[in-house]
Scaffold this active site. Structure first.
Site, mmCIF file in Angstrom:
data_model
loop_
_atom_site.group_PDB
_atom_site.id
_atom_site.type_symbol
_atom_site.label_atom_id
_atom_site.label_comp_id
_atom_site.label_asym_id
_atom_site.label_seq_id
_atom_site.Cartn_x
_atom_site.Cartn_y
_atom_site.Cartn_z
ATOM 1 N N ASP A 215 0.179 25.409 29.132
ATOM 2 C CA ASP A 215 1.308 26.352 29.033
ATOM 3 C C ASP A 215 1.051 27.443 27.997
ATOM 4 O OD1 ASP A 215 1.645 24.537 26.915
ATOM 5 O OD2 ASP A 215 3.805 24.263 27.238
ATOM 6 N N SER B 43 14.316 16.327 23.650
ATOM 7 C CA SER B 43 14.719 17.495 22.856
ATOM 8 C C SER B 43 15.091 18.671 23.763
ATOM 9 C CB SER B 43 13.613 17.891 21.875
ATOM 10 O OG SER B 43 12.428 18.247 22.546
ATOM 11 N N ASP C 264 9.038 22.514 29.026
ATOM 12 C CA ASP C 264 10.048 21.452 28.991
ATOM 13 C C ASP C 264 11.437 22.007 29.285
ATOM 14 O OD1 ASP C 264 7.856 20.112 28.131
ATOM 15 O OD2 ASP C 264 8.560 19.804 26.080
HETATM 16 P P1 ADP Z 1 10.773 14.227 22.971
HETATM 17 O O1 ADP Z 1 11.315 15.575 23.254
HETATM 18 O O2 ADP Z 1 9.417 13.996 23.539
HETATM 19 O O3 ADP Z 1 11.703 13.124 23.332
HETATM 20 P P2 ADP Z 1 10.929 15.210 20.285
HETATM 21 O O4 ADP Z 1 10.383 14.721 19.007
HETATM 22 O O5 ADP Z 1 10.561 16.575 20.734
HETATM 23 O O6 ADP Z 1 10.563 14.116 21.396
HETATM 24 O O7 ADP Z 1 12.514 15.183 20.229
HETATM 25 C C1 ADP Z 1 13.195 14.016 19.799
HETATM 26 C C2 ADP Z 1 14.285 14.409 18.841
HETATM 27 O O8 ADP Z 1 15.350 15.067 19.574
HETATM 28 C C3 ADP Z 1 14.960 13.232 18.186
HETATM 29 O O9 ADP Z 1 14.252 12.831 17.031
HETATM 30 C C4 ADP Z 1 16.326 13.798 17.849
HETATM 31 O O10 ADP Z 1 16.281 14.585 16.673
HETATM 32 C C5 ADP Z 1 16.599 14.716 19.023
HETATM 33 N N1 ADP Z 1 17.355 14.002 20.061
HETATM 34 C C6 ADP Z 1 16.950 13.702 21.318
HETATM 35 N N2 ADP Z 1 17.922 13.050 21.992
HETATM 36 C C7 ADP Z 1 18.963 12.929 21.151
HETATM 37 C C8 ADP Z 1 20.258 12.330 21.235
HETATM 38 N N3 ADP Z 1 20.662 11.716 22.344
HETATM 39 N N4 ADP Z 1 21.063 12.416 20.158
HETATM 40 C C9 ADP Z 1 20.649 13.037 19.040
HETATM 41 N N5 ADP Z 1 19.445 13.587 18.895
HETATM 42 C C10 ADP Z 1 18.602 13.547 19.914
HETATM 43 MG MG MG Z 2 10.413 17.407 22.638
#
Ligand code: ADP
Ligand code: MG
Length: 384
Positions: free
Chosen positions: A37, A129, A173
């Protein structure tokens, strides 16, 4: 957790009044096209049935209140005039960053109350995220009647993650979460952000795509991602192009001969060949031959393991144990060093392949992975 009615009821309990609406946005898996990307190449994600669901109400006093049912943390209260990048660092930076990005782009967001719950596993490479950002952006787009197109909404959500949260991710994403449609994978050209829905109804062909979440968290990922990105930029510069996208697959052998740095040669070979694999997969899917993409997925894994070197023992074990048990093909997906893999199987073989992967993990002493089918699902939408 996370049904539309539940999230609306939780909103009402928390804030003392009913939300203006409820929106959802899915996580995604990338079928093929990894680390392409930011090289302005091709990717091909599909939306998962797992979603972030947000109940939201518009406010006119500049106050932004944020709460997640999934995080053991109190309500976060901010003011839209005081949002500053990296001001807080916690989970609330994702939705707050969206408000910041919308305002930065000139949209007058006057505040909101938001409560959300998500079924997208976090940190598994499935873009929890982006789901969080896109659901926030879509809710605000509706409530403030901004009229954003889906691709534009995705770019603003990416801007939130890059500029406010401080993660230098590409736009895949957010685009997947915002633009995917049921029964399709999304061909995204990361140069002009044009998209095409490619039929991906595996069940109709007796096939299934499994996601295997290794539960290994990609802690190593940050520095390694930046290093690969810098290496790709150096490769493009050495080859006299703005991005590696500009090197066609037919030109790859000549390009590799020009590169003296062994590591940069590997990175370039991965990116150019993975762009080509995306095109091969699209050709096969358009021809109605989803079965034939299996070996292309496995080839992609070898490239990520040997050339980009972003795999890990758990991801390699998913691929080898699944393929030995009769899978059609498999590859790691996402940023690497953990997270998830995708495995293409005949529907009839799904249970046997799953068992082989679980047995291999047990024999290796690894934590049991979580395995679930990836049904190509709808993108973000208003639920009520
Ligand atoms: P991925 O996007 O691969 O799951 P990331 O590290 O980019 O991993 O994003 C994860 C972060 O997004 C979590 O640590 C949190 O801060 C936030 N997050 C994701 N889902 C939630 C949720 N349901 N409630 C609160 N925060 C969330
Ligand atoms: Mg992410």
């Amino acid at each position: 957790m996370g049904s539309v009615a539940e999230v609306a009821a939780q909103f009402e309990e928390l804030y003392g009044y009913a939300p203006d609406g409820v929106w959802s946005a899915p996580g995604r898996v990338n079928l093929i096209g990894e680390y392409t990307d930011f090289n302005e190449g091709f990717v091909m994600p599909l939306a998962l049935p797992h979603t972030a669901v947000a109940a939201v109400a518009r406010r006119s006093d500049g106050v932004l209140r944020l709460h997640s049912a999934d995080i053991d943390a109190p309500l976060v209260e901010l003011h839209v005039d005081e949002l500053a990048p990296l001001s807080d660092g916690g989970w609330a930076a994702y939705p707050a960053g969206v408000v910041w990005a919308l305002r930065e782009a000139g949209h007058a967001i006057g505040g909101a109350d938001l409560h959300l719950a998500s079924t997208v596993p976090t940190g598994a490479g499935l873009s929890s995220s982006a789901a969080l950002e896109v659901v926030t952006a879509l809710a605000l787009d509706d409530l403030y009647e901004l009229g954003l197109t889906r691709p534009r909404l995705a770019v603003l959500a990416q801007r939130a993650e890059n500029g406010f949260v401080g993660v230098p991710c590409g736009v895949m994403d957010q685009t997947a979460s915002a633009c995917c449609t049921e029964g399709h994978a999304l061909h995204l050209d990361c140069r002009d952000l044009s998209i095409r829905q490619v039929p991906f109804d595996l069940a109709a062909q007796g096939l299934r795509l499994l996601v295997v979440d290794t539960r290994v968290k990609h802690a190593l990922g940050d520095g390694a991602y930046a290093e690969r990105r810098a290496g790709c930029e150096a490769g493009a510069q050495a080859l006299g192009v703005s991005h590696l996208r500009d090197i066609g697959y037919a030109e790859l052998p000549a390009a590799l001969q020009k590169l003296t740095d062994e590591k940069i040669r590997r990175y370039v070979r991965h990116v150019v060949s993975d762009d080509h694999r995306v095109e091969r997969v699209i050709g096969l899917l358009d021809a109605g031959d989803a079965r034939a993409i299996g070996p292309v997925l496995t080839e992609g894994h070898a490239s990520l393991r040997d050339d980009l070197r972003i795999s890990c023992p758990e991801l390699d074990l998913v691929v080898s144990s699944a393929n030995e048990a009769g899978a059609l093909g498999a590859r790691m997906t996402g940023g690497g060093f953990g997270g998830s893999a995708v495995v293409l199987v005949e529907e009839a073989d799904a249970d046997a392949v799953t068992k082989s992967v679980l047995d291999a993990f047990a024999a290796a002493g690894f934590t049991a992975p979580r395995v679930f089918p990836a049904v190509a699902s709808a993108g973000a939408r208003r639920e009520r």
